[in-house]
Every structure is written in C-alpha cells, then in structure tokens.
Design an enzyme around this catalytic site. Structure first.
Site, PDB file in Angstrom:
ATOM      1  N   LYS A  52      33.218  37.311  48.883  1.00  0.00           N
ATOM      2  CA  LYS A  52      33.369  37.416  47.423  1.00  0.00           C
ATOM      3  C   LYS A  52      32.012  37.674  46.769  1.00  0.00           C
ATOM      4  CE  LYS A  52      37.530  34.564  47.461  1.00  0.00           C
ATOM      5  NZ  LYS A  52      38.162  33.254  47.307  1.00  0.00           N
ATOM      6  N   GLN A  96      36.495  27.157  45.965  1.00  0.00           N
ATOM      7  CA  GLN A  96      37.235  27.571  47.165  1.00  0.00           C
ATOM      8  C   GLN A  96      38.079  26.410  47.698  1.00  0.00           C
ATOM      9  OE1 GLN A  96      37.369  30.724  48.184  1.00  0.00           O
ATOM     10  NE2 GLN A  96      38.586  30.368  50.013  1.00  0.00           N
ATOM     11  N   ASP A 119      40.695  32.550  39.371  1.00  0.00           N
ATOM     12  CA  ASP A 119      41.641  32.383  40.477  1.00  0.00           C
ATOM     13  C   ASP A 119      43.080  32.279  39.959  1.00  0.00           C
ATOM     14  OD1 ASP A 119      40.867  32.399  43.144  1.00  0.00           O
ATOM     15  OD2 ASP A 119      39.939  30.412  43.025  1.00  0.00           O
TER      16      ASP A 119
HETATM   17  N1  GUN Z   1      41.760  29.481  49.543  1.00  0.00           N
HETATM   18  C1  GUN Z   1      42.593  30.426  50.050  1.00  0.00           C
HETATM   19  N2  GUN Z   1      42.775  31.423  49.169  1.00  0.00           N
HETATM   20  C2  GUN Z   1      42.046  31.117  48.077  1.00  0.00           C
HETATM   21  C3  GUN Z   1      41.830  31.774  46.838  1.00  0.00           C
HETATM   22  O1  GUN Z   1      42.364  32.852  46.544  1.00  0.00           O
HETATM   23  N3  GUN Z   1      40.998  31.121  45.979  1.00  0.00           N
HETATM   24  C4  GUN Z   1      40.409  29.926  46.272  1.00  0.00           C
HETATM   25  N4  GUN Z   1      39.632  29.365  45.345  1.00  0.00           N
HETATM   26  N5  GUN Z   1      40.609  29.289  47.414  1.00  0.00           N
HETATM   27  C5  GUN Z   1      41.423  29.889  48.313  1.00  0.00           C
END
Ligand code: GUN
Length: 292
Positions: A52, A96, A119
């Site tokens: 990311k 995350q 998110d």
């Molecule tokens: N863990 C798995 N997928 C995601 C996501 O799209 N965002 C976040 N913050 N954590 C995740």
C-alpha cells in the site's frame, strides 16, 4: 476462459490517479496523504501494508507507515487513531487487520473518523453503503466491483453466490452486488460455515465469489459451466521450491476452474492489486471530500 487481470487493471487505475495528482500539483493543490498503522510483524499484513505504501509512492501520494509492537496497549493505539483523525496533513488512514486479540478491533475502527476511513470499515460508511448514499466503500469489494465494471461483466439478473460472510468482504459485497446499480442487480446468496447445501448452491452460480481463506476450497464439481469466478483468497502455503519458502494460494483450484469458467481472477494478480487500487481511489476521494 478469460483472465480478469487485476494487476493490469490496477496499473491502469494507478496511471489515472497519477495523472490526477500531477494536475493537482500543477495547480498548487495538496498532495493526497495516506497513513497506515501496522501492529506486530505478521508476514502477510506486513507485505500488504508495504504494498500500500509502495503504491502511494508510485502514484505520487504522500504516505506514512506507523508501526507498533505486538504488545502495544489498546489505549496507545486509540490515542494514535485520535491523533491521525486530528492531523490536518493526513487525508485518510487505515489500521491493518487483524489486530492482536487483546485489542478490540471494533473499538479501533469505530474511533476512526468516518471522513478519513478510507477502508470503509466505520459503521457510518457501512450504513451509507447499505443505503446507497455517498461514503467510502470497503476496498476489496469496491475493487472487485471495479474489475467487473472495467471488463464489462454482465451482472444484472445474475445469480451470485458468495462463500464467506466476513465484515470486510462477503457481507458488504452481498449488498453492493444486490443493489440497483451497474455492476449490481444480482440475486445474491451469501453462504457461510453453516450453509448446508453449499455445493448445490455454487453449481447454480453465474458469478461465484470465494472469500473464506481456505486454499483451493472450490473444486470443479462446484462450478457451473461458463461461470464468472472471483477468488479473494490469499493464503501463504509452504513451498520449498520457492526461494522465499511459500506461495500464495487462492480459495479456488485454478486449474479446475479454468476448464469451466468464462472469466476468472488469478491468485496472485487478481483481486489483491484491485484492493490496493481502490484504497488509493478512496484516498484521493477523502482529500477532495474534505475540501482540499
Ligand atoms: N486485512 C485484510 N484486508 C484488509 C483491508 O482491506 N484493510 C485493512 N485495514 N486490513 C485488512
């Protein structure tokens, strides 16, 4: 069978975002800034967050990675979330998931300001999504929808079977695909661990979406001829033949599915890159929504 090439599509989206950022810079406007909070050092989470941050750099966004030790207290993490909510320089941020068991994930995601929740995990954004009102859509479902849109996959009136009811993928995707939009207008069956006749249901699916995190769970005998297959799974499986000792395996047996599907997303290079692309789109949107 045609591959739904998420890697290529995500690259195209990144180029489009890059151009938008360049134009903004020429106009003297602010550069979008995404922050990512990572707790612990789980290999999977670390590689997602790194990807990311790297995507931000490539597009020309600013990014900040904030790391905490596995043992960080819930209070310390909450304080960081509040600080990021108030930081005028940060347009959007993510924490995350999953978080260690001693931290209440809901408490953390509920504390993120809905205006910076790129998110799309905050109840306000999930509520807006349900009502088809403006807000941030969760990145993985939004990425899947964008991939379908760009490949002009017909969804209207189709039967879509989703395996897995997670808050991040299955449940929001079931709403997004059943609403009156394009892509959308599907008849959706959301299946889960208590579903009794899973195989029969899957065999009725025009669009089959697997999001359970069980490697190669979907086999040929669960797939209707000509179905569109979307594989959200990304499990690390030991593989001594690889230098790093593992490979990513999806929830669908790709070889099985290839002989039956009309379209299929590969793993890797399918849904994963699209998740990152939609997070980037949300970050630009966050900045524009906040009037910068
Ligand atoms: N863990 C798995 N997928 C995601 C996501 O799209 N965002 C976040 N913050 N954590 C995740």
């Amino acid at each position: 069978m045609q591959r739904l090439n998420g890697k290529e599509t995500a690259l195209q989206i990144r180029k489009e975002l890059q151009e938008k950022v360049l134009i903004r810079k020429e106009l003297g406007k602010k550069t979008p800034h995404l922050a990512a909070v990572l707790v612990g050092s789980d290999g999977g989470s670390l590689s997602y967050v790194t990807a990311k941050v790297k995507a931000c750099e490539e597009i020309g966004f600013d990014s900040t990675l904030i790391r905490f030790d596995e043992n960080v207290s819930e209070d310390t993490l909450l304080a960081k979330v509040i600080e990021l909510n108030e930081d005028q320089n940060i347009d959007g941020f993510i924490v995350q998931l999953p978080l260690p068991h001693h931290i209440n994930e809901t408490k953390i995601t509920d504390t993120i300001s809905p205006n910076k929740d790129v998110d799309g995990f905050h109840p306000m954004n999930l509520g807006n999504m349900m009502l088809n009102l403006p807000g941030f859509l969760p990145a993985t479902p939004a990425g899947i929808i964008e991939l379908m849109r760009r490949y002009e996959i017909e969804t209207s009136g189709k039967h879509c079977v989703i395996i897995g009811r997670s808050n991040i993928v299955g449940t929001p995707l079931s709403m997004m695909l059943s609403r009156n939009s394009n892509p959308g207008n599907c008849t959706v069956t959301l299946t889960h661990s208590r579903t009794k006749n899973l195989k029969e249901l899957c065999l009725q699916a025009d669009i089959l979406i697997a999001a359970i995190g069980r490697p190669e769970f979907v086999s040929a005998d669960m797939i209707k001829e000509g179905a569109v297959i979307i594989d959200v799974g990304t499990t690390r499986v030991d593989d001594a033949s690889r230098e790093r000792g593992w490979r990513l395996v999806g929830d669908v047996n790709f070889k099985d599915a290839s002989s039956k599907a009309s379209y299929i997303t590969p793993v890797p290079g399918g849904v994963g890159p699209m998740t990152i692309a939609s997070l980037m789109m949300n970050t630009l949107k966050a900045m524009e929504l906040n009037g910068k």
